[in-house]
Design a protein around this motif. Structure first.
Motif, mmCIF file in Angstrom:
data_model
loop_
_atom_site.group_PDB
_atom_site.id
_atom_site.type_symbol
_atom_site.label_atom_id
_atom_site.label_comp_id
_atom_site.label_asym_id
_atom_site.label_seq_id
_atom_site.Cartn_x
_atom_site.Cartn_y
_atom_site.Cartn_z
ATOM 1 N N TYR A 1 55.618 111.045 -24.645
ATOM 2 C CA TYR A 1 56.797 111.009 -24.188
ATOM 3 C C TYR A 1 57.568 111.200 -25.329
ATOM 4 O O TYR A 1 58.718 111.827 -25.148
ATOM 5 C CB TYR A 1 57.348 109.922 -23.094
ATOM 6 C CG TYR A 1 58.482 110.173 -22.538
ATOM 7 C CD1 TYR A 1 58.740 110.892 -21.596
ATOM 8 C CD2 TYR A 1 59.571 109.619 -23.215
ATOM 9 C CE1 TYR A 1 59.956 110.920 -21.186
ATOM 10 C CE2 TYR A 1 60.885 109.642 -22.696
ATOM 11 C CZ TYR A 1 61.252 110.466 -21.636
ATOM 12 O OH TYR A 1 62.270 110.646 -21.058
ATOM 13 N N SER B 1 59.801 114.373 -26.069
ATOM 14 C CA SER B 1 61.236 114.343 -26.100
ATOM 15 C C SER B 1 61.841 114.816 -27.540
ATOM 16 O O SER B 1 62.684 115.444 -27.329
ATOM 17 C CB SER B 1 61.661 112.926 -25.865
ATOM 18 O OG SER B 1 61.404 112.588 -24.509
ATOM 19 N N LEU C 1 66.039 117.927 -20.749
ATOM 20 C CA LEU C 1 65.079 117.205 -19.862
ATOM 21 C C LEU C 1 65.723 117.470 -18.564
ATOM 22 O O LEU C 1 66.511 117.240 -18.221
ATOM 23 C CB LEU C 1 64.833 115.682 -20.128
ATOM 24 C CG LEU C 1 63.622 115.280 -19.320
ATOM 25 C CD1 LEU C 1 62.422 115.947 -19.666
ATOM 26 C CD2 LEU C 1 63.573 113.789 -19.779
#
Length: 59
Positions: free
Chosen positions: A25, A29, A39
């Motif tokens: 993640y 990101s 996102l």
């Protein structure tokens, strides 16, 4: 990058498969930030297909 074309709809997904969700993640990101991609909460591809099909039938 996953590309689908259905019912006159062009659909893209950016997928990233990892074995460590937390680290994955973080890396994903950072990639989105670098590419200036927000996102977004999205339905899965199959639901998007059936929604497009339903909307087409309603026309």
């Amino acid at each position: 990058m996953d590309h689908s074309y259905y019912l006159n709809t062009e659909d893209y997904e950016l997928e990233y498969e990892v074995t460590d969700e937390t680290e994955g993640y973080k890396i994903f990101s950072e990639l989105l930030d670098e590419l200036k991609i927000p996102l977004r909460a999205t339905d899965n591809k199959i639901k998007r297909f059936y929604t497009a099909k339903y909307n087409l039938l309603q026309e």
